[in-house]
Design an enzyme around this catalytic site. Sequence first.
Site, PDB file in Angstrom:
ATOM      1  N   GLY A  39       1.176  -9.796  -7.772  1.00 32.86           N
ATOM      2  CA  GLY A  39      -0.222  -9.539  -8.096  1.00 32.86           C
ATOM      3  C   GLY A  39      -0.381  -9.472  -9.603  1.00 32.86           C
ATOM      4  N   GLN A  66      -4.063  -7.770 -17.662  1.00 31.54           N
ATOM      5  CA  GLN A  66      -2.629  -7.818 -17.963  1.00 31.54           C
ATOM      6  C   GLN A  66      -2.265  -9.021 -18.844  1.00 31.54           C
ATOM      7  OE1 GLN A  66      -1.520  -7.071 -13.580  1.00 31.54           O
ATOM      8  NE2 GLN A  66       0.148  -6.168 -14.715  1.00 31.54           N
ATOM      9  N   CYS A  77       5.126  -2.760 -11.570  1.00 28.60           N
ATOM     10  CA  CYS A  77       4.017  -3.431 -12.250  1.00 28.60           C
ATOM     11  C   CYS A  77       4.576  -4.252 -13.399  1.00 28.60           C
ATOM     12  CB  CYS A  77       3.042  -2.378 -12.771  1.00 28.60           C
ATOM     13  SG  CYS A  77       1.636  -3.068 -13.650  1.00 28.60           S
ATOM     14  N   LEU A  78       4.076  -5.479 -13.550  1.00 30.70           N
ATOM     15  CA  LEU A  78       4.562  -6.336 -14.635  1.00 30.70           C
ATOM     16  C   LEU A  78       4.255  -5.731 -16.004  1.00 30.70           C
ATOM     17  CD1 LEU A  78       3.550  -9.830 -13.190  1.00 30.70           C
ATOM     18  CD2 LEU A  78       5.848  -8.826 -13.283  1.00 30.70           C
ATOM     19  N   HIS A 130      -3.652  -1.814  -5.967  1.00 34.08           N
ATOM     20  CA  HIS A 130      -2.960  -1.678  -7.253  1.00 34.08           C
ATOM     21  C   HIS A 130      -3.655  -2.541  -8.312  1.00 34.08           C
ATOM     22  CE1 HIS A 130       0.966  -1.725  -9.729  1.00 34.08           C
ATOM     23  NE2 HIS A 130       0.192  -2.638 -10.294  1.00 34.08           N
ATOM     24  N   GLU A 131      -3.975  -3.792  -7.941  1.00 36.68           N
ATOM     25  CA  GLU A 131      -4.600  -4.706  -8.906  1.00 36.68           C
ATOM     26  C   GLU A 131      -6.029  -4.273  -9.252  1.00 36.68           C
ATOM     27  OE1 GLU A 131      -2.675  -6.543 -10.413  1.00 36.68           O
ATOM     28  OE2 GLU A 131      -1.049  -6.336  -8.969  1.00 36.68           O
ATOM     29  N   HIS A 169      -6.247  -1.777 -11.952  1.00 37.54           N
ATOM     30  CA  HIS A 169      -6.143  -2.319 -13.321  1.00 37.54           C
ATOM     31  C   HIS A 169      -7.533  -2.591 -13.903  1.00 37.54           C
ATOM     32  CE1 HIS A 169      -1.884  -2.874 -14.110  1.00 37.54           C
ATOM     33  NE2 HIS A 169      -1.688  -3.476 -12.954  1.00 37.54           N
TER      34      HIS A 169
HETATM   35 NI    NI Z   1       0.192  -3.738 -12.079  1.00 37.15          NI
END
Ligand code: NI
Length: 186
Positions: free
Chosen positions: A46, A51, A94-95, A136-137, A140
């Site tokens: 995701g 991000q 998370c990236l 989660h996304e 953000h």
């Molecule tokens: Ni994330």
Amino acid sequence: MAILPIITVPDPRLRKISEPVERVDAEILTLLDDMLETMYDAPGIGLAAIQVAEPRRIVVVDIGKTDETRAPLFLINPEVIWASEELSTYNEGCLSVPDYYDDVKRPARVRIRHLDRAGAVQEFDAEGLLATVVQHELEHLEGGLFIDHLSRLKRERVVKRLTKVARYDEIAAHNRAERESEEAGA
Ligand code: NI
């Protein structure tokens, strides 16, 4: 398509609230494609536009693990319109929070409304891992991070470590630039 740089904690842009997309145009479609390529390359399941430093309400998700099972979701202006009372726990990562994983509890099932690539309103139900990833996304887009669900002590420890990493990276980049300019001058 292009692979975009992913920003990480403690970059303050991750705390920005993303702006709604007003029109799904060619620029938005390109961003979606670039985000998907960036996510596959990372690899991740995701990615939210913030991000890659784009504060827009755009998310890509694909929980398929192989080329054969890939099923990318493109979510524009997504919102949770229903969430179950039942919760489930997943070990999240998370990236933008490299090398850290922890358990987070979220609604087990959600209904999502969003615009698709044609700009049409769509809805779908998600459960299991997909429900977790989508929530989660979407977090953000509000400037949130999964580490916000952890105890303050844990969160501060993660942020402190990543702040150190960012500082080392900065010093390394500075030294590299100096070395290169010296070599160029020699
Ligand atoms: Ni994330």
